[in-house]
Design a protein around this motif. Structure first.
Motif, PDB file in Angstrom:
ATOM      1  N   LEU A 183     -35.636 -22.553   0.293  1.00 48.10           N
ATOM      2  CA  LEU A 183     -34.513 -21.673  -0.034  1.00 48.10           C
ATOM      3  C   LEU A 183     -35.068 -20.569  -0.922  1.00 48.10           C
ATOM      4  O   LEU A 183     -35.853 -20.840  -1.848  1.00 48.10           O
ATOM      5  N   THR A 184     -34.670 -19.304  -0.654  1.00 47.35           N
ATOM      6  CA  THR A 184     -35.230 -18.172  -1.406  1.00 47.35           C
ATOM      7  C   THR A 184     -34.123 -17.317  -2.042  1.00 47.35           C
ATOM      8  O   THR A 184     -33.947 -16.156  -1.669  1.00 47.35           O
ATOM      9  N   PRO A 185     -33.381 -17.877  -2.999  1.00 50.90           N
ATOM     10  CA  PRO A 185     -32.310 -17.087  -3.614  1.00 50.90           C
ATOM     11  C   PRO A 185     -32.860 -16.055  -4.600  1.00 50.90           C
ATOM     12  O   PRO A 185     -33.927 -16.262  -5.186  1.00 50.90           O
ATOM     13  N   GLU A 187     -31.727 -14.053  -8.311  1.00 53.86           N
ATOM     14  CA  GLU A 187     -31.158 -14.671  -9.522  1.00 53.86           C
ATOM     15  C   GLU A 187     -29.653 -14.927  -9.382  1.00 53.86           C
ATOM     16  O   GLU A 187     -29.151 -15.976  -9.781  1.00 53.86           O
ATOM     17  N   LYS A 188     -28.973 -13.953  -8.782  1.00 53.19           N
ATOM     18  CA  LYS A 188     -27.513 -14.080  -8.649  1.00 53.19           C
ATOM     19  C   LYS A 188     -27.164 -15.255  -7.727  1.00 53.19           C
ATOM     20  O   LYS A 188     -26.279 -16.071  -8.015  1.00 53.19           O
ATOM     21  N   GLU A 189     -27.887 -15.332  -6.614  1.00 56.57           N
ATOM     22  CA  GLU A 189     -27.613 -16.403  -5.652  1.00 56.57           C
ATOM     23  C   GLU A 189     -27.982 -17.771  -6.242  1.00 56.57           C
ATOM     24  O   GLU A 189     -27.261 -18.758  -6.050  1.00 56.57           O
ATOM     25  N   ALA A 190     -29.119 -17.802  -6.964  1.00 55.45           N
ATOM     26  CA  ALA A 190     -29.530 -19.065  -7.593  1.00 55.45           C
ATOM     27  C   ALA A 190     -28.479 -19.514  -8.606  1.00 55.45           C
ATOM     28  O   ALA A 190     -28.174 -20.714  -8.728  1.00 55.45           O
ATOM     29  N   SER A 191     -27.886 -18.553  -9.326  1.00 55.08           N
ATOM     30  CA  SER A 191     -26.838 -18.881 -10.307  1.00 55.08           C
ATOM     31  C   SER A 191     -25.636 -19.495  -9.608  1.00 55.08           C
ATOM     32  O   SER A 191     -25.078 -20.506 -10.045  1.00 55.08           O
ATOM     33  N   MET A 192     -25.255 -18.863  -8.522  1.00 56.77           N
ATOM     34  CA  MET A 192     -24.061 -19.307  -7.805  1.00 56.77           C
ATOM     35  C   MET A 192     -24.266 -20.708  -7.216  1.00 56.77           C
ATOM     36  O   MET A 192     -23.374 -21.557  -7.278  1.00 56.77           O
TER      37      MET A 192
END
Ligand code: ATP
Length: 305
Positions: A183-185, A187-192
């Motif tokens: 998975l390659t999020p 920062e925003k996606e990793a937070s979500m």
């Protein structure tokens, strides 16, 4: 070593950009300035980036039966991408994004997903034969989530390795993550996805661990001008961003993912592949545009061999 083709499945859009002195108020008509039509869509951007990095790419997407779709398909062919699975939707238009950019370089964007939103599992069942054992499949989230889930399960059942770039950020059911190779999020996606507010290396590590525990084999959190954090369940490796003068970071993540999958498909280690992707995306941010900013392999060759 004979390598499998890289399968990229996702969106294709045409970005229609108009410059304007100011955004119109409700009901107002503004006479704008220059008009540009640029190929876009995360799927297409990543397919083009991977092809320019030297990958043999098959791009699976759905376009409408209109001029935007046929122009996009022509461009993919020019990039050397296999377009055998560019599907044509008889009922829905090609994806378009209507973008206005004002004098302060602020923008407004309205996306009409069109055919992208109609790429369903039944369409993919006709192309499943392209999934191969050990072959890489690269996905994003500009097509229906049910299709992403279906592809991930189908590719995995054939021994394929699925990389999901979970962009744009959205709520996802936990089943999506289980069994993903990577998975390659950002920062925003990793937070979500993790529930941790990712702002720095420590919080990125916490988020990566939570994401890993959802059943993802490897996590790479891209952190813009800071770089990227790689986590394989055992150790964290932080790759610092290249020092460049960024002029436009549009599609930095798309170029990162396109380059990453090419390097992995060549048998490079995950760290080597992430370093390669870090170099490719650093070049992209020094240039204007999305697909237009993706570098060619020769531009970073001497830095990686
Ligand atoms: P976008 O949505 O603009 O496509 P993203 O948010 O998905 O991008 P980022 O995390 O911003 O992705 O960037 C991806 C990678 O690009 C970073 O991990 C880094 O390697 C590289 N990168 C981004 N911005 C810069 C920069 N200013 N300088 C050098 N490298 C950069």
């Amino acid at each position: 070593m004979s390598r499998s083709k890289i399968v990229v499945i996702g969106s294709s859009n045409t970005d229609m950009v108009v410059r304007t002195s100011h955004f119109p108020e409700k009901g107002e008509t503004v006479l704008g300035g220059e008009f540009m039509m640029n190929p876009g869509g995360k799927g297409a951007n990543q397919a083009v980036a991977a092809a320019r990095m030297g990958g043999e790419v098959v791009f699976v997407c759905k376009i409408g039966k209109d001029v935007f779709g046929s122009q996009s398909a022509e461009l993919f062919e020019k990039e050397g991408i296999d377009v055998s699975y560019v599907l044509v939707d008889e009922e829905n238009h090609s994806g378009v994004a209507l973008i206005t950019v004002d004098a302060n370089a602020e923008n407004t964007i309205v996306v009409a997903s069109g055919a992208n939103a109609h790429l369903f599992p039944k369409d993919i069942s006709s192309v499943e034969s392209i999934f191969s054992p050990e072959g890489f499949v690269l996905l994003q989230l500009e097509i229906p989530v049910e299709t992403v889930r279906y592809i991930a399960a189908a590719a995995k059942s054939k021994g394929g390795k699925v990389i999901l770039n979970p962009a744009p950020a959205c709520e996802l059911p936990d089943e999506v993550f289980s069994g993903l190779y990577m998975l390659t999020p950002n920062e925003k996606e990793a937070s979500m996805i993790s529930g941790v507010n990712v702002q720095d290396l420590d919080s990125a590590k916490k988020a990566a661990e939570i994401i890993y525990k959802k059943g993802v084999e490897h996590v790479i959190v891209t952190m813009g001008a800071k770089g990227a954090l790689v986590f394989d369940g055992l150790e964290y490796v932080f790759i610092e961003a290249q020092k460049v003068v960024a002029v436009d970071t549009t599609a930095a993540g798309d170029v990162f993912n396109g380059a990453l999958v090419v390097a992995l498909n060549e048998g490079k280690s995950i760290i080597e592949a992430a370093e390669f992707a870090n170099k490719a995306s650093a070049i992209a941010v020094t240039r204007l545009g999305a697909q237009a900013s993706a570098p060619y392999r020769g531009e970073i060759m001497e830095e990686v061999s």
